[in-house]
Motif scaffolding. Structure first.
Motif, short mmCIF file in Angstrom:
data_model
loop_
_atom_site.label_atom_id
_atom_site.label_comp_id
_atom_site.label_asym_id
_atom_site.label_seq_id
_atom_site.Cartn_x
_atom_site.Cartn_y
_atom_site.Cartn_z
N ASP A 140 0.82 -1.20 0.00
CA ASP A 140 0.00 0.00 0.00
C ASP A 140 0.86 1.26 0.00
N ILE A 141 1.73 1.37 -1.00
CA ILE A 141 2.66 2.49 -1.09
C ILE A 141 2.52 3.16 -2.46
N PRO A 142 2.88 4.44 -2.58
CA PRO A 142 2.76 5.14 -3.86
C PRO A 142 3.86 4.74 -4.84
N SER A 143 3.70 5.13 -6.10
CA SER A 143 4.67 4.79 -7.15
C SER A 143 6.05 5.38 -6.88
N SER A 144 6.08 6.57 -6.28
CA SER A 144 7.37 7.21 -6.00
C SER A 144 8.21 6.37 -5.05
N LEU A 145 7.58 5.75 -4.06
CA LEU A 145 8.31 4.90 -3.11
C LEU A 145 8.74 3.59 -3.77
N ASN A 185 -25.87 0.51 -16.27
CA ASN A 185 -25.75 1.63 -17.20
C ASN A 185 -24.33 1.77 -17.74
N GLY A 186 -23.42 0.86 -17.32
CA GLY A 186 -22.04 0.90 -17.82
C GLY A 186 -21.14 1.84 -17.06
N VAL A 187 -21.61 2.38 -15.95
CA VAL A 187 -20.82 3.31 -15.14
C VAL A 187 -20.31 2.59 -13.89
N THR A 188 -19.07 2.87 -13.54
CA THR A 188 -18.47 2.30 -12.33
C THR A 188 -18.73 3.24 -11.16
N TYR A 189 -19.06 2.65 -10.00
CA TYR A 189 -19.26 3.42 -8.77
C TYR A 189 -18.21 2.99 -7.75
N ALA A 190 -17.70 3.94 -6.98
CA ALA A 190 -16.61 3.67 -6.04
C ALA A 190 -16.97 2.61 -5.01
N LEU A 218 -6.40 9.78 -9.72
CA LEU A 218 -7.71 10.35 -9.43
C LEU A 218 -8.26 9.90 -8.09
N LYS A 219 -7.96 8.66 -7.71
CA LYS A 219 -8.52 8.11 -6.47
C LYS A 219 -7.46 7.31 -5.73
N TRP A 220 -7.09 7.80 -4.56
CA TRP A 220 -6.12 7.11 -3.73
C TRP A 220 -6.83 6.14 -2.79
N GLY A 221 -6.19 5.00 -2.57
CA GLY A 221 -6.69 4.07 -1.56
C GLY A 221 -6.35 4.61 -0.19
N SER A 222 -6.95 4.06 0.82
CA SER A 222 -6.66 4.50 2.20
C SER A 222 -6.30 3.31 3.07
N LYS A 223 -5.33 3.53 3.93
CA LYS A 223 -4.94 2.49 4.88
C LYS A 223 -5.94 2.44 6.03
N ARG A 224 -5.89 1.39 6.80
CA ARG A 224 -6.83 1.23 7.91
C ARG A 224 -6.68 2.34 8.94
N CYS A 225 -5.50 2.94 8.97
CA CYS A 225 -5.26 4.01 9.93
C CYS A 225 -5.66 5.37 9.38
N GLY A 226 -6.10 5.39 8.14
CA GLY A 226 -6.51 6.65 7.54
C GLY A 226 -5.45 7.29 6.67
N GLY A 227 -4.23 6.72 6.61
CA GLY A 227 -3.18 7.25 5.77
C GLY A 227 -3.42 6.92 4.30
N ARG A 228 -2.74 7.63 3.42
CA ARG A 228 -2.90 7.40 1.99
C ARG A 228 -2.17 6.15 1.55
N GLY A 229 -2.85 5.31 0.80
CA GLY A 229 -2.26 4.06 0.32
C GLY A 229 -1.85 4.16 -1.14
N SER A 236 -18.53 6.36 3.23
CA SER A 236 -17.20 6.94 3.36
C SER A 236 -16.63 7.22 1.97
N LYS A 237 -16.07 8.40 1.81
CA LYS A 237 -15.47 8.76 0.52
C LYS A 237 -14.13 8.05 0.30
N ASN A 238 -13.60 7.44 1.33
CA ASN A 238 -12.29 6.79 1.22
C ASN A 238 -12.38 5.36 0.68
N ASP A 239 -13.57 4.79 0.70
CA ASP A 239 -13.71 3.39 0.27
C ASP A 239 -13.48 3.24 -1.23
N TRP A 240 -12.90 2.11 -1.61
CA TRP A 240 -12.78 1.76 -3.02
C TRP A 240 -13.13 0.28 -3.16
N ASP A 241 -14.40 0.02 -3.39
CA ASP A 241 -14.93 -1.32 -3.57
C ASP A 241 -15.86 -1.24 -4.79
#
Length: 710
Positions: free
Chosen positions: A75-80, A493-498, A615-626, A482-487
């Motif tokens: 759960d780390i960014p591309s830069s890391l 209608n062919g549209v993806t929902y977070a 466009l959409k970052w995942g989130s760690k269980r602690c709330g940090g950016r994944g 929660s806006k942080n979820d990604w499921d």
């Protein structure tokens, strides 16, 4: 044991006891046995070195194939991830000068064997976090796991605490989770790759020079060609192994696979990335074994005993340099070698062609290393392909194109007896047309997937410039989401929902991958909707995307071939402008510069640039950016290909400067050194000082990180 055949004849002719014919017979017999022993020893070394090249290329390419898997698992960014990838070059940096300069005076086979063991230790270390981390967790609506009861994803109980309070409560429950085992396990991957870099360092400079020293002149090019062939086969198997492991779930053997509710097509899927490292580590251990039984020196072939240089090379070296070469090959004390270091370095950097070509190579490898490091991610995100298919395509199509390009470059050099100036032109032309082809890929991308609240509005209209992302809308305002979820789920209608909650779904049925959501207010609210149901997983890319992916593959293969054609001529240009006694040292400096100034920074700043298109970052269980879950396809394409092209164009300017210097310092009356070893010029002040063995000119199919020319 290393008395020349000429000296043997003189010794026996002065012996009055033995007849002349008997001494002659013994001399010939001894020479025959010596030749047999030499050939046997060098061929054993050749086989062992070829296997080592295969092993190191396999593990290196396998790492490239697991970049996206590592990013998701930790759960780390591309830069890391770029920092982790660059740690291999840091390992090389630590000891490459010592190895390339002093290693030739020590027991070269055993140093290579020790390097293989260090490389295998690093490879095993990379895989270790899998056995100490908790099982992989991915975001999923709870009811899809083991419930057949209709449960509403949209929590409508108004007596519940507000969303912010729920999130704060969850944060308190998970307080201190950043310190739990597994939160920083990526450090072991970085350290393992660092060890891999240290172990790989002696293989190329010591292995190639060992063959060059003890092989028969006419066979040296063939032998080194065999080694480089193994180095090309390695990445093919590395990416194919990556393709196989990417199909297997990360926790295979640790969890019940029937309980896994995601598939390889999901952005959260993580394959068994660790399994390939265990296989690569075992191969590296096996590769080290023969080197512990090989001698420090082999008997030199009779044809190479009478002089320290080849007969052709001796035409171009003045007496002063011959003396220098002789003393260079004699045993020297450490202090004497160290004393000669700075003058050698000054001599090397006083060569304008070497410096300009070095600058061109550094910038070009920044372009190529960055491009290849993130090529799997680009294909996955741009064309919606799985990690398994991406690695399979790269291993089976791109790398053979690179191999064919390398072979073609060497064949052209030999067939047309191309001069130094011709080699510079061929290298420049290859780069120019390669990057021109790469430019066309900017037009071969896919549109963004329709994701409600991210790339399209909840009403179905494409966002205008300056559109602000809004995952919350009127249709899901009655839900506690929660806006942080990604499921992600795919509406009819062919549209993806977070998430099902953000789609406003109020009922669900089924389990796992077969879950179906009903009464989704946001799906029914969409202007083109005829139904309000949705299924698990994101929607597929547009209908044009598979066709664009096919075009991309065709252009990518042609580009790989075109860029690779110039590799061998460029490397020959480099060798012909180096004094023979500085050959190993110059190649060590060249490799060092490429790895420090290209191999280390390129993956990092390419990763930082790619992260800007998320466009959409995942989130760690602690709330940090994944890790990033969704990229802007257009922005990703322009950042990834644009950065590659800009660096490539800058490198072409330096290549033009190399050609200009060569033209300026040559004249029509100058003889040229062609691929068959005839006389020529490199465009330096003392031409005779700057030529190398003709075998080296034909054999040279290696340059640092050549597998990056994909």
């Amino acid at each position: 044991m290393e008395i020349s055949s000429k000296e043997n004849t003189h010794f026996f002719s002065n012996n009055t006891i033995l007849p002349v014919d008997q001494s002659s017979f013994k001399s010939e017999s001894s020479a025959s046995k010596e030749k047999q022993s030499c050939c046997g020893g060098i061929k054993i070394f050749l086989g062992a070195l070829s296997f080592v090249y295969f092993a190191k290329a396999l593990s290196g390419s396998y790492l490239k194939s697991t970049i996206t898997q590592i990013e998701r698992r930790f759960d780390i960014p591309s830069s890391l991830v770029g920092v982790i990838d660059g740690s291999f070059e840091i390992g090389n940096l630590l000891i490459i000068i010592l190895v390339s300069y002093f290693g030739a005076k020590l027991h070269r086979p055993r140093i290579i064997g020790a390097g293989c063991l260090i490389m295998s230790a690093g490879t095993f270390l990379i895989a270790m976090p899998q056995f100490f981390m908790e099982r992989y967790r991915y975001e999923r609506f709870p009811s899809t796991v083991n419930s057949t009861v209709s449960i509403s994803p949209c929590l409508q109980d108004k007596s519940q605490a507000p969303l912010s309070a729920l999130e704060k409560s969850q944060a308190k429950i998970n307080a201190g989770c950043e310190k739990e085992a597994g939160s920083s396990m990526w450090i072991y991957v970085l350290l393992g790759n660092l060890l891999r870099g240290i172990g790989e360092t002696p293989i190329q400079p010591l292995g190639i020079t060992y063959i060059d020293d003890y092989a028969v002149e006419v066979n040296a090019a063939l032998y080194i060609g065999c080694v480089q062939t193994a180095a090309i086969i390695g990445p093919i198997f590395g990416f194919l192994l990556g393709s196989l492991c990417a199909k297997l779930y990360v926790d295979i053997g640790f969890v019940d696979l029937d309980s896994v509710t995601i598939s390889p097509k999901d952005v959260e899927w993580v394959g068994a990335w660790w399994l390939g490292y265990l296989i690569a580590g075992v191969i590296s251990v096996l590769a080290s074994i023969p080197f512990w039984f090989l001698p420090k020196h082999l008997t030199k072939p009779g044809s190479r005993k009478d002089s320290s240089t080849s007969s052709e090379q001796s035409k171009f070296i003045i007496e002063e340099n011959k003396d220098q070469l002789t003393s260079y090959q004699q045993p020297m004390k450490l202090a004497e070698m160290a004393k000669d270091f700075l003058p050698s370095l000054k001599n090397l950097f006083g060569n304008p062609v070497y410096i300009l070509y070095l600058c061109a190579s550094i910038i070009q490898f920044n372009s190529l290393i960055g491009m290849v490091t993130y090529k799997p991610k680009y294909i996955e995100q741009q064309y919606g392909q799985t990690s398994s298919k991406t690695n399979f395509v790269i291993g089976l199509i791109n790398i053979p194109a690179v191999a064919f390009g390398i072979f073609s470059g060497g064949l052209i050099m030999k067939k047309f007896k191309i001069s130094v100036l011709g080699a510079a032109k061929l290298s420049l032309g290859s780069s120019f047309f390669g990057y021109l082809l790469l430019l066309s890929l900017l037009a071969m991308g896919c549109e963004n997937s329709d994701v409600a609240g991210l790339t399209v509005s909840y009403h179905g209209t494409k966002p205008a410039t300056g559109y602000k992302q809004a995952l919350l809308s009127e249709c899901n305002s009655g839900c506690s989401c929660s806006k942080n979820d990604w499921d992600p789920i795919c509406g009819e209608n062919g549209v993806t929902y977070a998430s099902a909650c953000l789609a406003g779904c109020r009922a669900s049925n089924g389990t796992g991958k077969n879950t179906v959501f009903f009464n989704c207010s946001c799906v029914g609210n969409f202007e083109s909707s005829q139904s309000s149901s949705a299924v698990v997983g994101p929607c597929q890319k547009g209908n044009e995307c598979p066709k664009m992916f096919l075009y991309f593959l065709v252009i990518s293969v042609i580009t790989s071939y075109t860029l690779s054609v110039g590799g061998t001529p460029g490397y020959i240009l480099l060798l012909r402008c180096i004094k023979p006694h500085l050959k190993s040292f110059a190649l060590g400096i060249y490799t060092l510069a490429i790895r420090v100034l290209a191999g280390i920074p390129a993956p990092v700043y390419f990763g930082v640039a790619i992260d800007t298109s998320c466009l959409k970052w995942g989130s760690k269980r602690c709330g940090g950016r994944g890790a990033c879950r969704l990229y802007d396809s257009s922005a990703l394409r322009y950042v990834y290909l644009g950065l590659t092209l800009v660096l490539g164009m800058v490198s072409i300017f330096f290549s033009v400067a190399v050609l200009w210097v060569l033209r300026k310092r040559s004249s029509p009356q100058d003889e040229t050194l062609s691929a068959n070893g005839e006389r020529g010029t490199c465009g330096t002040k003392s031409r005779k000082d700057n030529f190398v063995n003709s075998d080296q000119l034909i054999q040279s199919t290696y340059w640092p990180e050549k597998e990056t020319r994909l």
